[in-house]
Write a protein that holds these residues in place. Structure first.
Motif, PDB file in Angstrom:
ATOM      1  N   ALA A 106       9.942  -6.207  10.296  1.00 46.92           N
ATOM      2  CA  ALA A 106      10.463  -5.894   8.961  1.00 46.92           C
ATOM      3  C   ALA A 106       9.265  -5.731   8.030  1.00 46.92           C
ATOM      4  CB  ALA A 106      11.371  -7.007   8.458  1.00 46.92           C
ATOM      5  N   PHE A 107       9.381  -4.807   7.078  1.00 48.33           N
ATOM      6  CA  PHE A 107       8.280  -4.587   6.142  1.00 48.33           C
ATOM      7  C   PHE A 107       8.821  -4.429   4.735  1.00 48.33           C
ATOM      8  CE2 PHE A 107       8.703  -0.022   5.226  1.00 48.33           C
ATOM      9  CZ  PHE A 107       9.560   0.384   6.246  1.00 48.33           C
ATOM     10  N   CYS A 108       7.992  -4.810   3.775  1.00 46.68           N
ATOM     11  CA  CYS A 108       8.310  -4.584   2.355  1.00 46.68           C
ATOM     12  C   CYS A 108       7.329  -3.553   1.836  1.00 46.68           C
ATOM     13  CB  CYS A 108       8.196  -5.884   1.569  1.00 46.68           C
ATOM     14  SG  CYS A 108       8.152  -5.613  -0.227  1.00 46.68           S
ATOM     15  N   GLY A 117       0.818  -1.215   0.000  1.00 48.44           N
ATOM     16  CA  GLY A 117       0.000   0.000   0.000  1.00 48.44           C
ATOM     17  C   GLY A 117       0.849   1.262   0.000  1.00 48.44           C
ATOM     18  N   ILE A 118       2.099   1.151   0.487  1.00 50.90           N
ATOM     19  CA  ILE A 118       3.010   2.309   0.464  1.00 50.90           C
ATOM     20  C   ILE A 118       3.407   2.604  -0.989  1.00 50.90           C
ATOM     21  CG2 ILE A 118       5.273   3.154   1.195  1.00 50.90           C
ATOM     22  CD1 ILE A 118       4.872   1.417   3.773  1.00 50.90           C
ATOM     23  N   ALA A 119       3.857   1.570  -1.723  1.00 52.62           N
ATOM     24  CA  ALA A 119       4.220   1.783  -3.133  1.00 52.62           C
ATOM     25  C   ALA A 119       3.007   2.211  -3.958  1.00 52.62           C
ATOM     26  CB  ALA A 119       4.821   0.505  -3.722  1.00 52.62           C
ATOM     27  N   ARG A 120       1.855   1.691  -3.586  1.00 51.48           N
ATOM     28  CA  ARG A 120       0.622   2.042  -4.311  1.00 51.48           C
ATOM     29  C   ARG A 120       0.096   3.417  -3.906  1.00 51.48           C
ATOM     30  NH1 ARG A 120      -1.826  -3.485  -5.780  1.00 51.48           N
ATOM     31  NH2 ARG A 120      -0.576  -4.952  -4.596  1.00 51.48           N
ATOM     32  N   ARG A 121       0.783   4.069  -2.979  1.00 53.43           N
ATOM     33  CA  ARG A 121       0.437   5.418  -2.504  1.00 53.43           C
ATOM     34  C   ARG A 121      -0.942   5.474  -1.856  1.00 53.43           C
ATOM     35  NH1 ARG A 121       4.217   9.026  -3.883  1.00 53.43           N
ATOM     36  NH2 ARG A 121       5.683   8.477  -5.542  1.00 53.43           N
ATOM     37  N   MET A 122      -1.308   4.379  -1.213  1.00 49.91           N
ATOM     38  CA  MET A 122      -2.574   4.360  -0.470  1.00 49.91           C
ATOM     39  C   MET A 122      -2.388   4.938   0.926  1.00 49.91           C
ATOM     40  SD  MET A 122      -3.726   0.585  -1.723  1.00 49.91           S
ATOM     41  CE  MET A 122      -5.343   0.603  -0.971  1.00 49.91           C
ATOM     42  N   TYR A 123      -1.162   4.851   1.438  1.00 47.97           N
ATOM     43  CA  TYR A 123      -0.825   5.444   2.734  1.00 47.97           C
ATOM     44  C   TYR A 123       0.683   5.636   2.783  1.00 47.97           C
ATOM     45  CZ  TYR A 123      -0.295   0.402   3.635  1.00 47.97           C
ATOM     46  OH  TYR A 123       0.022  -0.924   3.530  1.00 47.97           O
ATOM     47  N   ALA A 124       1.099   6.483   3.705  1.00 51.18           N
ATOM     48  CA  ALA A 124       2.521   6.799   3.822  1.00 51.18           C
ATOM     49  C   ALA A 124       3.203   5.826   4.785  1.00 51.18           C
ATOM     50  CB  ALA A 124       2.694   8.223   4.327  1.00 51.18           C
ATOM     51  N   GLU A 125       4.520   5.709   4.616  1.00 46.49           N
ATOM     52  CA  GLU A 125       5.268   4.804   5.491  1.00 46.49           C
ATOM     53  C   GLU A 125       5.039   5.160   6.965  1.00 46.49           C
ATOM     54  OE1 GLU A 125       9.344   3.957   4.313  1.00 46.49           O
ATOM     55  OE2 GLU A 125       9.916   3.769   6.417  1.00 46.49           O
ATOM     56  N   GLU A 126       4.980   6.466   7.270  1.00 47.62           N
ATOM     57  CA  GLU A 126       4.802   6.862   8.669  1.00 47.62           C
ATOM     58  C   GLU A 126       3.452   6.392   9.219  1.00 47.62           C
ATOM     59  OE1 GLU A 126       6.700   7.632  11.042  1.00 47.62           O
ATOM     60  OE2 GLU A 126       5.030   7.905  12.432  1.00 47.62           O
ATOM     61  N   GLN A 127       2.425   6.355   8.373  1.00 47.74           N
ATOM     62  CA  GLN A 127       1.133   5.835   8.845  1.00 47.74           C
ATOM     63  C   GLN A 127       1.243   4.358   9.219  1.00 47.74           C
ATOM     64  OE1 GLN A 127      -0.967   7.579   5.269  1.00 47.74           O
ATOM     65  NE2 GLN A 127      -2.641   7.677   6.741  1.00 47.74           N
ATOM     66  N   MET A 128       2.028   3.610   8.417  1.00 47.74           N
ATOM     67  CA  MET A 128       2.248   2.202   8.762  1.00 47.74           C
ATOM     68  C   MET A 128       2.975   2.079  10.091  1.00 47.74           C
ATOM     69  SD  MET A 128       4.878  -0.512   7.181  1.00 47.74           S
ATOM     70  CE  MET A 128       6.104   0.544   7.959  1.00 47.74           C
ATOM     71  N   HIS A 129       3.997   2.937  10.306  1.00 42.79           N
ATOM     72  CA  HIS A 129       4.722   2.864  11.586  1.00 42.79           C
ATOM     73  C   HIS A 129       3.789   3.180  12.752  1.00 42.79           C
ATOM     74  CE1 HIS A 129       8.603   2.063   9.873  1.00 42.79           C
ATOM     75  NE2 HIS A 129       8.629   3.169   9.154  1.00 42.79           N
ATOM     76  N   ALA A 130       2.908   4.171  12.566  1.00 40.49           N
ATOM     77  CA  ALA A 130       1.964   4.520  13.642  1.00 40.49           C
ATOM     78  C   ALA A 130       1.028   3.339  13.925  1.00 40.49           C
ATOM     79  CB  ALA A 130       1.169   5.769  13.249  1.00 40.49           C
ATOM     80  N   PHE A 131       0.567   2.689  12.862  1.00 42.77           N
ATOM     81  CA  PHE A 131      -0.293   1.512  13.021  1.00 42.77           C
ATOM     82  C   PHE A 131       0.466   0.414  13.764  1.00 42.77           C
ATOM     83  CE2 PHE A 131      -2.379  -2.402  11.774  1.00 42.77           C
ATOM     84  CZ  PHE A 131      -3.726  -2.083  11.692  1.00 42.77           C
ATOM     85  N   ASN A 132       1.735   0.205  13.378  1.00 43.98           N
ATOM     86  CA  ASN A 132       2.547  -0.830  14.033  1.00 43.98           C
ATOM     87  C   ASN A 132       2.768  -0.510  15.511  1.00 43.98           C
ATOM     88  OD1 ASN A 132       2.716  -2.153  11.617  1.00 43.98           O
ATOM     89  ND2 ASN A 132       4.849  -1.556  11.186  1.00 43.98           N
ATOM     90  N   ARG A 133       2.998   0.776  15.806  1.00 41.20           N
ATOM     91  CA  ARG A 133       3.179   1.158  17.216  1.00 41.20           C
ATOM     92  C   ARG A 133       1.909   0.867  18.013  1.00 41.20           C
ATOM     93  NH1 ARG A 133       6.150   5.549  14.924  1.00 41.20           N
ATOM     94  NH2 ARG A 133       4.296   6.876  14.950  1.00 41.20           N
ATOM     95  N   HIS A 134       0.758   1.191  17.414  1.00 39.36           N
ATOM     96  CA  HIS A 134      -0.516   0.922  18.087  1.00 39.36           C
ATOM     97  C   HIS A 134      -0.693  -0.577  18.316  1.00 39.36           C
ATOM     98  CE1 HIS A 134      -4.677   1.596  19.270  1.00 39.36           C
ATOM     99  NE2 HIS A 134      -5.022   0.611  18.457  1.00 39.36           N
ATOM    100  N   LEU A 135      -0.382  -1.358  17.287  1.00 40.77           N
ATOM    101  CA  LEU A 135      -0.482  -2.818  17.402  1.00 40.77           C
ATOM    102  C   LEU A 135       0.400  -3.315  18.549  1.00 40.77           C
ATOM    103  CD1 LEU A 135      -0.368  -5.377  14.482  1.00 40.77           C
ATOM    104  CD2 LEU A 135       1.116  -5.680  16.465  1.00 40.77           C
ATOM    105  N   GLN A 136       1.629  -2.819  18.591  1.00 39.31           N
ATOM    106  CA  GLN A 136       2.552  -3.262  19.652  1.00 39.31           C
ATOM    107  C   GLN A 136       2.035  -2.868  21.029  1.00 39.31           C
ATOM    108  OE1 GLN A 136       5.966  -1.521  17.350  1.00 39.31           O
ATOM    109  NE2 GLN A 136       7.062  -3.204  18.308  1.00 39.31           N
ATOM    110  N   GLU A 137       1.478  -1.652  21.143  1.00 38.13           N
ATOM    111  CA  GLU A 137       0.930  -1.215  22.444  1.00 38.13           C
ATOM    112  C   GLU A 137      -0.229  -2.106  22.869  1.00 38.13           C
ATOM    113  OE1 GLU A 137      -0.102   2.844  21.702  1.00 38.13           O
ATOM    114  OE2 GLU A 137       2.012   3.432  21.462  1.00 38.13           O
TER     115      GLU A 137
END
Ligand SMILES: [Mg+2]
Ligand SMILES: [Zn+2]
Length: 182
Positions: A86-88, A53-73
């Protein structure tokens, strides 16, 4: 100790399709119970996730990191920690790469971060063929959670996975944990 490499979408969070909004985060049934069993048996957890979705420009890499942080919390509140992610971010039509599953580049990234993984004792949990193939090609064992959006019983790739003694099928992470810890 043994390592469990978890796919993210469809394993650790309900797969809503290109999940990236925190309000779309939900823990699938059985995930906390399954990971708790594995943790208590000595598992160390990693997340390895395709985020085209990052390459497809559906969301930015930082949005993925925020989602990952929420998941970890959210998992941390249940006593579950992930040692590395790790992410591709790639998509073949945009840029080719060495990390898109079933390629093993993300596993190499994890090993670069934390040191060599003992693949003979390692497991993967995913919901696509490519998740299983990535882990099996490293010599680990894999559990596939059936998501009929991604595999059908007529798929020849599935048939070859079902004939592999290092490959298992389970309905959710709790059942996967019972495959891993019989
Ligand atoms: Mg998935
Ligand atoms: Zn990639």
């Amino acid at each position: 100790m043994f390592d469990v490499i978890c796919d993210r979408d469809g394993v650790l969070n309900v797969d809503v399709g290109y999940a990236h909004r925190i309000e779309d985060f939900a823990i699938p049934e059985g995930a906390v119970a399954g990971l708790t069993i594995l943790r208590d048996a000595g598992a160390r957890f990693f997340i390895v996730t395709g985020q085209s979705g990052i390459a497809r420009r559906m969301y930015a890499e930082e949005q993925m990191h925020a989602f990952n942080r929420h998941l970890q919390e959210q998992y941390r509140q249940h006593g579950i920690e992930f040692a590395a992610i790790a992410f591709c971010p790639h998509y073949p039509a945009v840029s080719d790469c060495t990390c898109r599953k079933p390629k093993t580049g993300m596993l190499d990234q994890i090993e670069a971060m934390i040191g060599p993984i003992d693949w003979d004792s390692a497991w993967g949990i995913g919901d696509k063929h490519s998740d299983s193939e990535m882990i099996l090609s490293k010599g680990g064992r894999a559990v596939l959670l059936p998501d009929t959006r991604y595999w059908s019983e007529n798929d020849p790739k599935l048939a070859s996975l079902l004939n592999n003694p290092r490959h298992f099928v389970a309905n959710n992470v709790l059942e996967a944990a019972h495959c891993i810890i019989p």
